[in-house]
Write a protein that holds these residues in place. Structure first.
Motif, PDB file in Angstrom:
ATOM      1  N   ASP A  60       5.473  34.082  -8.868  1.00  0.00           N
ATOM      2  CA  ASP A  60       4.208  34.516  -8.277  1.00  0.00           C
ATOM      3  C   ASP A  60       3.080  34.041  -9.183  1.00  0.00           C
ATOM      4  OD1 ASP A  60       3.967  36.466 -10.424  1.00  0.00           O
ATOM      5  OD2 ASP A  60       5.321  37.752  -9.275  1.00  0.00           O
ATOM      6  N   CYS A  67      11.182  31.240  -5.511  1.00  0.00           N
ATOM      7  CA  CYS A  67       9.778  31.233  -5.907  1.00  0.00           C
ATOM      8  C   CYS A  67       8.874  31.318  -4.677  1.00  0.00           C
ATOM      9  CB  CYS A  67       9.475  29.970  -6.702  1.00  0.00           C
ATOM     10  SG  CYS A  67      10.305  29.912  -8.306  1.00  0.00           S
ATOM     11  N   THR A  68       7.649  31.767  -4.903  1.00  0.00           N
ATOM     12  CA  THR A  68       6.723  31.972  -3.788  1.00  0.00           C
ATOM     13  C   THR A  68       5.520  31.044  -3.815  1.00  0.00           C
ATOM     14  OG1 THR A  68       5.433  33.661  -4.962  1.00  0.00           O
ATOM     15  CG2 THR A  68       7.352  34.412  -3.698  1.00  0.00           C
ATOM     16  N   GLU A  94      15.629  35.935  -6.483  1.00  0.00           N
ATOM     17  CA  GLU A  94      14.622  35.624  -5.466  1.00  0.00           C
ATOM     18  C   GLU A  94      14.038  34.231  -5.666  1.00  0.00           C
ATOM     19  OE1 GLU A  94      13.017  36.190  -2.101  1.00  0.00           O
ATOM     20  OE2 GLU A  94      13.736  38.054  -2.991  1.00  0.00           O
ATOM     21  N   PRO A 140       8.430  26.333  -2.310  1.00  0.00           N
ATOM     22  CA  PRO A 140       7.707  27.333  -1.511  1.00  0.00           C
ATOM     23  C   PRO A 140       6.747  26.688  -0.516  1.00  0.00           C
ATOM     24  CG  PRO A 140       7.599  27.835  -3.866  1.00  0.00           C
ATOM     25  CD  PRO A 140       8.144  26.453  -3.746  1.00  0.00           C
TER      26      PRO A 140
END
Length: 252
Positions: A133, A116-117, A114, A80
């Motif tokens: 998150d 990772c952020t 999705e 990320p």
């Protein structure tokens, strides 16, 4: 012991005793744990497997399974752009002992998981932990499934909520090549940390804004990597990591 993993969209897989016999490759901010050696082979690999994959501008995590036995045969992840603060990184739950294992899809069906952020970085970047998150930090991790050498899926409440890479400097490479089997030299490890600083928040925001001190750091990193004689292959990999920023901002 965790035996069933949930992914996004209600998709699930069973943990097996057969991790991938593949050496991870860290190309820029992409971690590749797949057998292909170039882009043509990658397209063929994707066409012959099923699971989660990237499409044009949609960039989820990639998990690919063989239709014949539904076994995991490859994966790709992206680091990320957001680095967690030191305070948040310190909240990272103690990672449970990693259990080596593969995955077997519960059904032959495509899905989307999705990416990772947020990136949590251990001192010296000896361990990179990428999480769905920051809410993951509020509760313990229950399992780590080592799907390949030094690569683990992180599990919370039976759901895959992130992944980790131990000793990322070791796996730096370029153009899908196998990483150098020799250990990284100390200069490479230091410059990996500097480059990760430069391409993730909050430092990258200052870089884009043209902060002189950060621009000087970028130029110094670029120069140090070009002048480094030892561990040349990994130095070239780090040059590729910062290349776009050097091109866009390095001459300001």
């Amino acid at each position: 012991m965790t035996t069933k993993l949930k992914f996004d969209g209600g998709w699930s897989a069973t943990v097996t005793d057969e991790p991938l016999d593949l050496v991870p490759r860290l190309l820029g901010t992409s971690l590749i744990v797949s057998p292909y050696a170039d882009r043509v082979e990658r397209e063929k690999f994707l066409a012959e497997t099923f699971g989660s994959q990237d499409l044009l501008w949609d960039l989820p995590d990639v998990f690919r399974f063989a239709p014949s036995d539904r076994q995991l045969v490859g994966a790709e992840f992206r680091i990320p752009e957001e680095s967690a603060s030191a305070e948040d990184s310190a909240r990272l739950p103690v990672q449970p002992e990693v259990r080596p294992g593969g995955l077997r899809a519960d059904e032959v069906k495509d899905f989307r998981h999705e990416m990772c952020t947020v990136l949590c970085r251990a001192p010296g970047d000896a361990l990179l932990t990428c999480l769905r998150d920051l809410d993951v930090l509020d509760e313990p991790l229950e399992a780590g499934i080592g799907i390949a050498p030094d690569v683990a899926l992180l599990v919370q409440h039976g759901t895959v909520v992130g992944w980790s890479l131990t000793d990322p400097a070791r796996y730096l490479t370029t153009s899908f090549a196998t990483p150098d089997p020799a250990p990284p030299v100390p200069a490479t490890r230091r410059l990996l940390t500097e480059c990760l600083d430069l391409v993730t928040t909050p430092v990258v925001d200052d870089l884009v804004d043209g902060e002189p001190a950060v621009l000087a750091r970028l130029q110094a990193a670029d120069r140090a990597l070009r002048e480094q004689r030892e561990d040349r292959h990994r130095a070239d990999a780090l040059l590729e990591l910062i290349a776009t920023y050097v091109e866009d901002y390095g001459n300001r």
